[in-house]
Write a protein that holds these residues in place. Structure first.
Motif, mmCIF file in Angstrom:
data_model
loop_
_atom_site.group_PDB
_atom_site.id
_atom_site.type_symbol
_atom_site.label_atom_id
_atom_site.label_comp_id
_atom_site.label_asym_id
_atom_site.label_seq_id
_atom_site.Cartn_x
_atom_site.Cartn_y
_atom_site.Cartn_z
ATOM 1 N N SER A 139 1.189 0.563 11.120
ATOM 2 C CA SER A 139 -0.182 0.581 11.637
ATOM 3 C C SER A 139 -1.166 0.911 10.524
ATOM 4 C CB SER A 139 -0.325 1.595 12.777
ATOM 5 O OG SER A 139 -0.067 2.919 12.307
ATOM 6 N N SER A 140 -0.703 1.634 9.511
ATOM 7 C CA SER A 140 -1.486 1.955 8.327
ATOM 8 C C SER A 140 -0.498 2.199 7.187
ATOM 9 C CB SER A 140 -2.335 3.208 8.552
ATOM 10 O OG SER A 140 -2.974 3.603 7.361
ATOM 11 N N THR A 141 -0.904 1.869 5.978
ATOM 12 C CA THR A 141 -0.022 2.087 4.829
ATOM 13 C C THR A 141 -0.571 3.167 3.892
ATOM 14 O OG1 THR A 141 -1.099 0.290 3.630
ATOM 15 C CG2 THR A 141 0.899 -0.259 4.886
ATOM 16 N N THR A 142 -1.736 3.697 4.208
ATOM 17 C CA THR A 142 -2.364 4.702 3.354
ATOM 18 C C THR A 142 -1.550 5.988 3.348
ATOM 19 O OG1 THR A 142 -4.527 3.751 3.835
ATOM 20 C CG2 THR A 142 -4.494 5.982 2.916
ATOM 21 N N SER A 143 -1.115 6.419 2.185
ATOM 22 C CA SER A 143 -0.355 7.669 1.992
ATOM 23 C C SER A 143 0.969 7.700 2.749
ATOM 24 C CB SER A 143 -1.207 8.887 2.385
ATOM 25 O OG SER A 143 -2.367 8.947 1.595
ATOM 26 N N VAL A 144 1.560 6.524 2.997
ATOM 27 C CA VAL A 144 2.855 6.441 3.683
ATOM 28 C C VAL A 144 3.897 5.943 2.688
ATOM 29 C CG1 VAL A 144 4.181 5.375 5.555
ATOM 30 C CG2 VAL A 144 1.776 5.991 5.909
ATOM 31 N N THR A 145 5.006 6.683 2.565
ATOM 32 C CA THR A 145 6.131 6.267 1.738
ATOM 33 C C THR A 145 7.399 6.316 2.575
ATOM 34 O OG1 THR A 145 6.479 8.518 0.904
ATOM 35 C CG2 THR A 145 5.083 7.060 -0.438
ATOM 36 N N TRP A 146 8.408 5.592 2.121
ATOM 37 C CA TRP A 146 9.655 5.543 2.881
ATOM 38 C C TRP A 146 10.819 5.182 1.967
ATOM 39 C CZ3 TRP A 146 12.301 0.831 3.549
ATOM 40 C CH2 TRP A 146 11.619 -0.291 3.084
ATOM 41 N N ALA A 147 12.004 5.578 2.398
ATOM 42 C CA ALA A 147 13.244 5.238 1.705
ATOM 43 C C ALA A 147 14.253 4.796 2.745
ATOM 44 C CB ALA A 147 13.780 6.441 0.936
ATOM 45 N N VAL A 148 15.098 3.858 2.360
ATOM 46 C CA VAL A 148 16.181 3.432 3.253
ATOM 47 C C VAL A 148 17.474 3.994 2.686
ATOM 48 C CG1 VAL A 148 16.397 1.162 2.128
ATOM 49 C CG2 VAL A 148 17.290 1.494 4.424
ATOM 50 N N ALA A 175 6.115 2.824 -1.485
ATOM 51 C CA ALA A 175 4.836 2.816 -0.775
ATOM 52 C C ALA A 175 4.926 1.788 0.351
ATOM 53 C CB ALA A 175 3.709 2.466 -1.731
ATOM 54 N N ALA A 176 4.507 2.164 1.541
ATOM 55 C CA ALA A 176 4.522 1.237 2.671
ATOM 56 C C ALA A 176 3.569 0.084 2.378
ATOM 57 C CB ALA A 176 4.109 1.956 3.949
ATOM 58 N N ALA A 177 3.994 -1.125 2.746
ATOM 59 C CA ALA A 177 3.178 -2.314 2.497
ATOM 60 C C ALA A 177 3.448 -3.358 3.578
ATOM 61 C CB ALA A 177 3.491 -2.896 1.124
#
Length: 112
Positions: free
Chosen positions: A97-106, A20-22
């Protein structure tokens, strides 16, 4: 603030963990073959900003790099070595700019 390391993609494929983006997200590696996959599940676009460390050759701060991820889309983003901050263990800081409903993987492309 959490630090994340890339997982390598192997010949048999790889199941990546999406985070989850934070605020304060950082990546511990950059350079050849390292990239982010960002998934934006929200109904609005999201911007990821990376502020490279240091100055240009004429002593002006290196410009920020911004990436726009459209609503309900995903984007692969290369993590250039130039983004790394040598004063912070060569980590790359991610600003959302927003973390709502944003996910990421490296991820890192493995040797095949």
């Amino acid at each position: 603030m959490t630090d994340y390391s890339p997982t390598s993609i192997g010949v048999d494929g790889t199941q990546h963990t999406f985070n989850a983006a934070a605020s304060g997200d950082k990546v511990t590696a950059s350079g050849a073959g390292v990239f982010l996959t960002v998934k934006n599940g929200s109904g609005s676009p999201v911007t990821l900003t990376i502020a490279p460390y240091g100055n240009t050759g004429y002593n002006v701060a290196n410009p920020q790099k911004t990436f726009s991820i459209a609503a309900t889309n995903e984007k692969d983003i290369p993590l250039l070595r130039d983004y790394a901050d040598p004063t912070d263990g060569y980590k790359v800081a991610l600003a959302w700019s927003s973390t709502t409903s944003v996910t990421w993987a490296v991820k890192r492309l493995g040797v095949l």
